[in-house]
Design a protein around this motif. Structure first.
Motif, mmCIF file in Angstrom:
data_model
loop_
_atom_site.group_PDB
_atom_site.id
_atom_site.type_symbol
_atom_site.label_atom_id
_atom_site.label_comp_id
_atom_site.label_asym_id
_atom_site.label_seq_id
_atom_site.Cartn_x
_atom_site.Cartn_y
_atom_site.Cartn_z
ATOM 1 N N LEU A 1 0.832 -1.197 0.000
ATOM 2 C CA LEU A 1 0.000 0.000 0.000
ATOM 3 C C LEU A 1 0.873 1.257 0.000
ATOM 4 C CD1 LEU A 1 -2.774 1.345 0.125
ATOM 5 C CD2 LEU A 1 -2.685 1.106 2.625
ATOM 6 N N LEU A 2 1.930 1.264 0.797
ATOM 7 C CA LEU A 2 2.853 2.399 0.855
ATOM 8 C C LEU A 2 3.447 2.667 -0.528
ATOM 9 C CD1 LEU A 2 5.578 2.925 3.561
ATOM 10 C CD2 LEU A 2 6.049 3.312 1.176
ATOM 11 N N THR A 3 3.914 1.638 -1.193
ATOM 12 C CA THR A 3 4.512 1.785 -2.524
ATOM 13 C C THR A 3 3.484 2.306 -3.519
ATOM 14 O OG1 THR A 3 6.087 0.013 -2.062
ATOM 15 C CG2 THR A 3 5.704 0.552 -4.383
ATOM 16 N N HIS A 4 2.259 1.792 -3.444
ATOM 17 C CA HIS A 4 1.181 2.231 -4.330
ATOM 18 C C HIS A 4 0.916 3.728 -4.153
ATOM 19 C CE1 HIS A 4 -2.508 2.073 -6.645
ATOM 20 N NE2 HIS A 4 -3.185 2.549 -5.615
ATOM 21 N N ILE A 5 0.851 4.181 -2.914
ATOM 22 C CA ILE A 5 0.607 5.592 -2.635
ATOM 23 C C ILE A 5 1.776 6.442 -3.141
ATOM 24 C CG2 ILE A 5 0.333 7.314 -0.810
ATOM 25 C CD1 ILE A 5 -1.113 5.051 0.806
ATOM 26 N N ALA A 6 2.998 5.996 -2.910
ATOM 27 C CA ALA A 6 4.176 6.748 -3.368
ATOM 28 C C ALA A 6 4.171 6.892 -4.888
ATOM 29 C CB ALA A 6 5.458 6.055 -2.887
ATOM 30 N N VAL A 7 3.804 5.835 -5.599
ATOM 31 C CA VAL A 7 3.728 5.885 -7.067
ATOM 32 C C VAL A 7 2.654 6.873 -7.506
ATOM 33 C CG1 VAL A 7 3.084 4.538 -9.118
ATOM 34 C CG2 VAL A 7 4.703 3.596 -7.461
#
Length: 104
Positions: free
Chosen positions: A90-96
């Motif tokens: 989820l963190l990576t998705h938000i950062a992208v």
């Protein structure tokens, strides 16, 4: 190496987890860890808790980045790509998403 943006997003997600934990018994607390499964196989949250967590994360992102993200649809997409959605995913998705919005 985790970036400053990633640290902030992680803290937003962890704050949302704290909110979920307020309504749980201490022995059922959701741990604050990048490996915690939020949705999908072996998920530790029910559907209402997932929606609550996502709403709190969206609010935190908007407060910190002045970006309005719709993450619930993204969760469906993520579950299509991964058997489980962890805090890290989820963190990576938000950062992208934030990079695409040209915030970062």
């Amino acid at each position: 190496r985790i970036s400053v943006v990633d640290h902030t997003i992680r803290d937003i997600i962890y704050a949302a987890i704290d909110g979920i934990n307020e309504d749980r018994d201490e022995n059922e607390f959701l741990p604050k860890s990048l490996d915690v499964v939020l949705a999908g196989e072996s998920a530790l949250l029910n559907s209402l808790q997932i929606v609550t967590l996502i709403a709190e994360v969206e609010e935190g992102v908007e407060e910190n980045y002045c970006e309005s993200l719709s993450l619930l649809e993204g969760m469906t997409e993520l579950l299509g790509q991964h058997p489980s959605v962890t805090v890290s995913i989820l963190l990576t998705h938000i950062a992208v998403l934030l990079e695409k919005s040209e915030y970062a």
